[in-house]
Design an enzyme around this catalytic site. Structure first.
Site, mmCIF file in Angstrom:
data_model
loop_
_atom_site.group_PDB
_atom_site.id
_atom_site.type_symbol
_atom_site.label_atom_id
_atom_site.label_comp_id
_atom_site.label_asym_id
_atom_site.label_seq_id
_atom_site.Cartn_x
_atom_site.Cartn_y
_atom_site.Cartn_z
ATOM 1 N N HIS A 1 32.893 50.887 59.628
ATOM 2 C CA HIS A 1 33.852 50.086 58.868
ATOM 3 C C HIS A 1 33.865 48.636 59.252
ATOM 4 O O HIS A 1 34.658 48.242 59.144
ATOM 5 C CB HIS A 1 35.011 50.925 58.283
ATOM 6 N N GLY A 2 34.642 48.710 60.891
ATOM 7 C CA GLY A 2 35.140 47.519 61.466
ATOM 8 C C GLY A 2 35.259 48.017 62.661
ATOM 9 O O GLY A 2 35.288 49.216 63.130
#
Lengths: 496, 117
Positions: free
Chosen positions: A328-329
């Protein structure tokens, strides 16, 4: 171009007409869809078209080589798969994680007194890179496993990876599901037509109305200066973020699935009312299904899942969720969030297993609590807590919301300030207005409708005249436009 | 992670039938009609938006990159919006937006409106 814009409306209207005019010429149709998909991607940033092309070429080449390498040359086949996967991950790693690793390395070196000027350059994140990279990897691995046949034409593989409805924010479509559809003569029936438009409307309601308002009315402020707001506001902010990201992402998925349907292609559901789940395990079975199933098939199972005993299973589960967080990041907050999800999933299994074991022992030995032995506390826990789905839902939603603070916070300072604020136990609402509460309650409440509610709603208008359906669709779009805030906020998942 | 993850059926359950030439012809005809209906649906929806969302159209035109073509579009969108205001088509959107703003401004009590710290 964003889905809820006039630009996309004009684009799709033209694509719809032209693609169906080419229905009898399958290859021409695929070439046309590929061209418009590249146009769609280039509209964001033409500089990354080369990257999309390169990613597709790597995966096509790997599939081509695997087809020409006999099955008894397993070592060679493994090399091909490994190189393809590494190349895919290198591309993803460079664009997405370069800055994260360099800065983390710099921090470590500084901590141990070896401060250095490391080469830091600003790397733009190509939109959708996580999605199309994962699709490419899944194609190569599925071909090597024999789960999917190698494509006959590069056109098919290039279209599979870059098909515009799912290109920039999923769903992560599997080759085994999509590629066979490219060989079929596309069809469109009235039911699919109406359902496609219904999904598009639903997705727009979620994104343009619910997600946008929650972001601007509560979430952005709560996470910008958490120390300013009461615990009640912060708790509501965490819940609002969960609903915001659910509506944002599932809304996009709905539109993507609806658009693909109108072009004659079927995508699988990507969200299945996750906010009504009564356990975290169930929530993750229903949330971003295309990603969680991808991680299950290409990370968890290769780690042997639960085949080597409970401890290995717990380790594999935690590791898989940690990777989900990292996907996700590029930040420690995402890694911690993913790890927390894994830990809670493990604890859930342990507690459930222990309560089951405790009850089994009690039943076997005449109903005495002491016969549960070391599991007695679990037996007590099982009796004290209601085993109703409602109680499970309450715990699950709150746990998911509380841990989402890591996901949303830009840094650990914000995380710390947010949790400190939550623990102040102050209750004056500023951000939690009646409007926000209405959005939250209705968004979660709708999750408890029957799973076929949308299908049945679409079926009711299926036999109406197209003019009447058009009027209904137009009024729906108009209502969304009137109720939504000014301006279009981008989809949160574009940053992944 | 459960290996017994719910199998996700396609979101749309269209029936793939393999049949003879009559089936194929019937499918072709159905598809043709559905495509025609799809065009009608999108056209009607666009017309509704054109009349009742002229403000949105004007905003879209103004956000286009500046050049001779977009200048023409901006002027046309402005003129169209003016016409829709005069004929009353733009009124419902204004009314609804005011209702929404009113709902957004609702507070629990008068006291909680005091935002001083």
């Amino acid at each position: 171009m964003l889905f809820p814009t006039l630009d996309f409306g004009i684009f799709f209207f033209a694509v719809f007409i032209l693609s169906w005019l080419l229905r009898d010429q399958l290859d021409m149709r695929k070439a046309f869809l590929l061209a418009v998909s590249y146009f769609f991607y280039g509209y964001w940033d033409w500089r990354f078209l080369g990257l999309l092309f390169a990613s597709s070429t790597i995966n096509y080449t790997a599939g081509y080589l695997l087809e020409r390498t006999e099955r008894d040359r397993q070592r060679d086949r493994n090399w091909i798969v490994s190189i393809a996967v590494i190349l895919n991950l290198l591309i993803l790693g460079f664009f997405k994680y370069y800055e994260f690793f360099i800065l983390s390395l710099a921090d470590i070196l500084t901590t141990v007194g070896l401060e250095r000027d490391l080469p830091l350059m600003e790397v733009l994140l190509p939109i959708g890179i996580s999605f199309f990279t994962f699709q490419g990897i899944s194609y190569v691995i599925d071909v090597s496993r024999g789960d999917v046949k190698t494509v006959k034409s590069p056109l098919d593989l290039f279209l599979y990876i870059s098909f515009f409805p799912q290109l920039v924010a999923g769903p992560i479509v599997r080759a085994s599901h999509f590629l066979p559809q490219l060989d079929e003569r596309p069809k469109l029936d009235r039911a699919t037509l109406v359902f496609g438009f219904t999904l598009i409307l639903l997705g727009l309601v979620k994104k343009v109305i619910v997600a946008s308002y929650l972001a601007t009315e509560i979430v952005d402020d709560a996470f910008a200066v958490p120390g300013t707001y009461s615990s009640l506001d912060l708790l509501a902010g965490a819940h609002a973020f969960v609903v915001q990201i659910y509506c944002d992402f599932s809304g996009y998925s709905d539109i993507a699935i609806g658009v693909a349907a109108l072009l004659g292609y079927r995508f699988k559901k990507n969200f299945d009312r996750p906010l009504s789940a009564s356990t975290l395990q169930e929530l993750w079975q229903r949330w971003h299904i295309s990603l969680t199933s991808w991680l299950r098939d290409y990370v968890y199972r290769p780690l042997k899942g639960k085949k080597r005993g409970q401890t290995h299973m717990y380790r594999n589960l935690t590791l898989t969720m940690m990777i989900a967080g990292l996907w996700h990041g590029a930040a420690w907050t995402f890694v911690i969030w993913g790890t927390l999800q894994g830990v809670i999933l493990v604890l859930e299994r342990i507690i459930k297993g222990n309560i089951r074991e405790a009850n089994r022992r009690i039943e076997t030995h005449g109903g005495q609590l002491k016969s549960a032995g070391i599991y007695a506390p679990m037996a007590i826990l099982g009796r004290l807590t209601p085993s109703t789905p409602l109680f499970g839902w309450f715990i699950t939603l709150n746990l998911f919301a509380i841990t989402s603070v890591f996901f949303r916070s830009p840094d650990m300072f914000t995380v710390s300030a947010y949790y400190q604020g939550l623990l102040q136990f102050t209750f004056t609402p500023q951000l939690l207005t009646p409007f926000v509460l209405l959005l939250l309650v209705s968004s979660v409440g709708i999750q408890f409708l029957p799973p076929d509610a949308l299908t049945r709603s679409a079926q009711r208008v299926r036999d109406w005249s197209p003019v009447a359906i058009g009027a209904l669709f137009g009024l729906g779009l108009l209502t969304i436009e009137m109720l939504g805030p000014q301006g279009i906020a981008p989809f949160i998942y574009f940053q992944f | 992670m459960s290996t017994e993850q719910k199998s996700t059926k396609p979101a749309l359950e269209t029936v793939d039938r393999v049949g003879g030439p009559h089936e194929a012809a019937a499918n072709d005809k159905a598809t043709g009609l559905s495509v025609r209906d799809g065009v009608i649906i999108m056209t009607i929806a666009s017309l509704i938006l054109l009349f009742f969302n002229s403000d949105g159209l004007r905003l879209w035109a103004r956000n286009l990159p500046g050049n001779a073509a977009s200048d023409v579009l901006v002027n046309a969108a402005d003129d169209w919006h003016e016409l829709m205001v005069q004929t009353g088509f733009a009124a419902p959107k204004r009314v609804v937006q005011q209702l929404v703003t009113g709902t957004q401004d609702l507070e629990w009590t008068e006291k909680s409106q005091d935002k001083s710290f």
